[in-house]
Design an enzyme around this catalytic site. Structure first.
Site, short mmCIF file in Angstrom:
data_model
loop_
_atom_site.label_atom_id
_atom_site.label_comp_id
_atom_site.label_asym_id
_atom_site.label_seq_id
_atom_site.Cartn_x
_atom_site.Cartn_y
_atom_site.Cartn_z
CE LYS A 165 50.44 31.66 -11.56
NZ LYS A 165 50.07 30.32 -11.12
CB CYS A 194 56.50 33.51 4.22
SG CYS A 194 54.96 34.26 4.76
CD GLU A 201 53.70 40.92 1.74
OE1 GLU A 201 54.54 40.37 2.49
OE2 GLU A 201 53.17 42.01 2.01
P1 NAP Z 1 56.90 30.41 -6.11
O1 NAP Z 1 57.51 29.22 -6.74
O2 NAP Z 1 57.62 31.69 -6.19
O3 NAP Z 1 55.44 30.53 -6.77
C1 NAP Z 1 54.53 31.51 -6.36
C2 NAP Z 1 53.57 31.81 -7.49
O4 NAP Z 1 54.31 32.36 -8.57
C3 NAP Z 1 52.84 30.59 -8.05
O5 NAP Z 1 51.54 30.98 -8.40
C4 NAP Z 1 53.65 30.26 -9.29
O6 NAP Z 1 52.92 29.61 -10.27
C5 NAP Z 1 54.00 31.65 -9.76
N1 NAP Z 1 55.16 31.71 -10.65
C6 NAP Z 1 56.24 30.91 -10.70
N2 NAP Z 1 57.09 31.34 -11.66
C7 NAP Z 1 56.53 32.44 -12.22
C8 NAP Z 1 56.90 33.34 -13.25
N3 NAP Z 1 58.06 33.22 -13.94
N4 NAP Z 1 56.08 34.36 -13.56
C9 NAP Z 1 54.92 34.52 -12.89
N5 NAP Z 1 54.51 33.71 -11.90
C10 NAP Z 1 55.31 32.68 -11.57
O7 NAP Z 1 56.61 30.19 -4.57
P2 NAP Z 1 55.89 28.97 -3.86
O8 NAP Z 1 56.84 27.84 -3.80
O9 NAP Z 1 54.54 28.76 -4.44
O10 NAP Z 1 55.64 29.57 -2.39
C11 NAP Z 1 56.58 29.48 -1.39
C12 NAP Z 1 57.32 30.80 -1.25
O11 NAP Z 1 56.39 31.85 -1.01
C13 NAP Z 1 58.24 30.81 -0.07
O12 NAP Z 1 59.46 31.43 -0.43
C14 NAP Z 1 57.50 31.65 0.97
O13 NAP Z 1 58.31 32.28 1.91
C15 NAP Z 1 56.81 32.63 0.08
N6 NAP Z 1 55.66 33.23 0.78
C16 NAP Z 1 55.76 34.52 1.20
C17 NAP Z 1 54.71 35.10 1.88
C18 NAP Z 1 54.78 36.52 2.35
O14 NAP Z 1 53.75 37.07 2.71
N7 NAP Z 1 55.94 37.15 2.37
C19 NAP Z 1 53.56 34.36 2.15
C20 NAP Z 1 53.50 33.04 1.70
C21 NAP Z 1 54.56 32.48 1.01
P3 NAP Z 1 53.01 28.01 -10.45
O15 NAP Z 1 52.46 27.43 -9.21
O16 NAP Z 1 52.14 27.75 -11.63
O17 NAP Z 1 54.45 27.67 -10.65
#
Ligand code: NAP
Length: 487
Positions: free
Chosen positions: A184, A294, A260
């Site tokens: 997804k 991140c 992650e």
């Molecule tokens: P996010 O809002 O948490 O979304 C990530 C994914 O989760 C998206 O596909 C989103 O779908 C989905 N999602 C949101 N709510 C959900 C729910 N209730 N149930 C299941 N899936 C759900 O994060 P983001 O803004 O896309 O990404 C930025 C974050 O990712 C930052 O905090 C960054 O640090 C972190 N990150 C971490 C790493 C690592 O390796 N540690 C790498 C890259 C990024 P939708 O898009 O449809 O809302």
């Protein structure tokens, strides 16, 4: 799926995939709009999966599971290797797609495609080296044999900031381990995921082994999949907030989780650092993807003796960056992903300025079309400002002055996160001693970039659970099975 003129003109039409990908079939649809973050204009519209689509995806992954698990490792490896080659052949089109939907500069997008493809090459190699164990019990009563089996159907959820690499970092090890998956991707950047699925088909991935769903109801769909007893793994990359929600949901059916999550990386520069090397590293650690990473340096702790020279050097470099749409080859700093992202950065910077910080460059959102925030350096930032606690996820470098090693360690560890950290010092013994006391999953010493498919990527504290990449990444998709053997 609907495509608009700008998008059609930029990317190879062969990569314009047509909607949900379930059981090897494409199901067109609409409902999710993909915007060009450099203008806010519509780029494409893709299918919006309902809960029944997610159930069909689990059925498809289940139908393919036995066959894929029984496929010899060598054959799984060769399919992954072909997928790597196809990504490499189509690198320019994939990079253009990423630059279009995510907004990152083409140079960053090209770097991402190369990094992403490497996960398929690395796990093509690891697929044929799945470890086992044979031991004698201490009492000598019998033997211990440990096998590793594919864990089962895996749900993979990825963010928008690395639309290709976060997907391959999960699909590569899952397929190498013998698991079937449902991906997804983030709603902001689905086009790259669909294009990669097209290439996977061409590489010979059997129907149902990889399924891709975009949805406006991520919570509903994920909860439905996690409640299905056939789903045994959730691998999530995204924010810590959503990670916590998913861990609670997965607990209901005790599904294995790899997480992650967010980061708040400290970048420590000691007086004895090589100034130019530290500035080069700072620019990579801060400005890769315009700060939307991140692992991005979120807090610059700079020792008093080198502080002013570092701030002057960083300001000059940040000021010189060319801002523009990611797909413009001249661009060095693209737009943020959404207007909300710009608002969040603006709030953090405004609060820091109100608390006594000074912007040596930037400091206010740009007013033209698109979601732009300029490269910004802040000095004299109070160590307890909100910008020191929250992920900035943008091109802003707050600099804090420190005096002693102990103070730097205390400040660096003063966060709920523990993903990445950076240290610059010519004294390797000092860097290692300090590094051992930093609470982090990854540490760059005199390096501003640590991501490597061959290395274990992941965090401690609230930055996550488990590791991706490296020799351990494949084990996240396997269960050890112990045989007690008496001859
Ligand atoms: P996010 O809002 O948490 O979304 C990530 C994914 O989760 C998206 O596909 C989103 O779908 C989905 N999602 C949101 N709510 C959900 C729910 N209730 N149930 C299941 N899936 C759900 O994060 P983001 O803004 O896309 O990404 C930025 C974050 O990712 C930052 O905090 C960054 O640090 C972190 N990150 C971490 C790493 C690592 O390796 N540690 C790498 C890259 C990024 P939708 O898009 O449809 O809302």
């Amino acid at each position: 799926m609907t495509f608009h003129a700008k998008f059609s003109g930029y990317a190879d039409p062969a990569l314009h995939a047509a909607g949900l990908y379930i059981g090897g079939k494409w199901q067109s649809g609409s409902g999710i709009t993909v915007l060009d973050p450099s203008t806010g204009n519509l780029l494409a519209e893709v299918a919006d999966a309902a809960i029944e689509d997610a159930q069909r995806a689990v059925d498809a992954a289940d139908a393919a599971a036995a066959g894929w698990r029984a496929t010899p490792a060598r054959q799984r490896s060769e399919i992954l290797r072909r997928w790597y080659q196809l990504m490499t052949q189509h690198a320019e089109e994939l990079a253009t797609l990423i630059a279009l939907e995510n907004g990152k500069a083409l140079a960053d997008a090209r770097g991402e495609v190369a990094y992403a493809a490497e996960f398929f090459r690395w796990y093509a190699e690891e697929a044929t080296r799945i470890p086992g164990e044979f031991r004698h019990t201490p009492s000598g009563s019998h033997n211990i044999l440990v096998d590793h089996e594919p864990i089962g159907i895996a749900v993979l959820i990825t963010p928008w900031n690395f639309p290709a690499a976060m997907a391959t970092r999960k699909i590569g090890p899952a397929l190498a381990a013998g698991c079937t998956v449902i991906l997804k991707p983030a709603s902001e950047t689905p086009l790259t995921a669909y294009a990669m699925a097209r290439l996977g088909e061409e590489a010979g991935v059997p129907p149902g082994v990889v399924n891709v769903l975009t949805t406006s109801n991520p919570g509903g769909i994920t909860n439905a999949m996690l409640a299905d007893p056939r789903v045994r793994k959730l691998s999530f990359t995204g924010s810590t907030g959503v990670g916590r929600v998913l861990l609670a949901e997965a607990a209901k059916s005790v599904v294995s989780c790899s997480m992650e999550l967010g980061g708040n990386a400290p970048f420590i520069v000691f007086d004895d650092a090589h100034l130019e090397a530290a500035l080069d590293g700072a620019m990579i650690a801060k400005m890769r993807n315009a700060g939307e990473a991140c692992t991005a340096a979120n807090r610059f702790y700079v020792q008093a003796g080198i502080h002013d020279a570092f701030v002057a050097g960083l300001t000059a470099r940040m000021k010189s960056l060319k801002i523009g749409p990611g797909y413009d080859p001249e661009t060095q700093c693209g737009p943020m992903i959404t207007q909300n992202a710009v608002r969040k950065i603006d709030r953090l910077v405004s609060e820091a300025l109100a608390a006594g910080a000074r912007a040596t460059t930037g400091g206010k959102p740009l007013t033209e079309n698109g979601y732009f925030y300029p490269p910004t350096v802040l000095e004299n930032v109070p160590v307890n400002a909100s910008i020191a606690r929250e992920e900035i996820f943008g091109p802003v470098a707050p600099v804090y002055k420190f005096e002693s090693d102990d103070e730097a360690i205390r400040l660096a560890n003063n966060t709920e996160y523990g993903l990445a950290a950076y240290i610059y010092s010519r004294d390797l013994k000092r860097a290692m001693k300090v590094g051992k006391r930093i609470e982090t999953g990854m540490l760059g010493i005199n390096r501003g970039l640590m991501s490597d498919p061959a290395a274990p990527f992941g965090g401690v504290k609230q930055s996550g659970l488990g590791r991706e990449g490296g020799v351990t990444g494949i084990l996240e998709f396997m269960e050890p099975k112990y045989f007690a053997v008496d001859y």
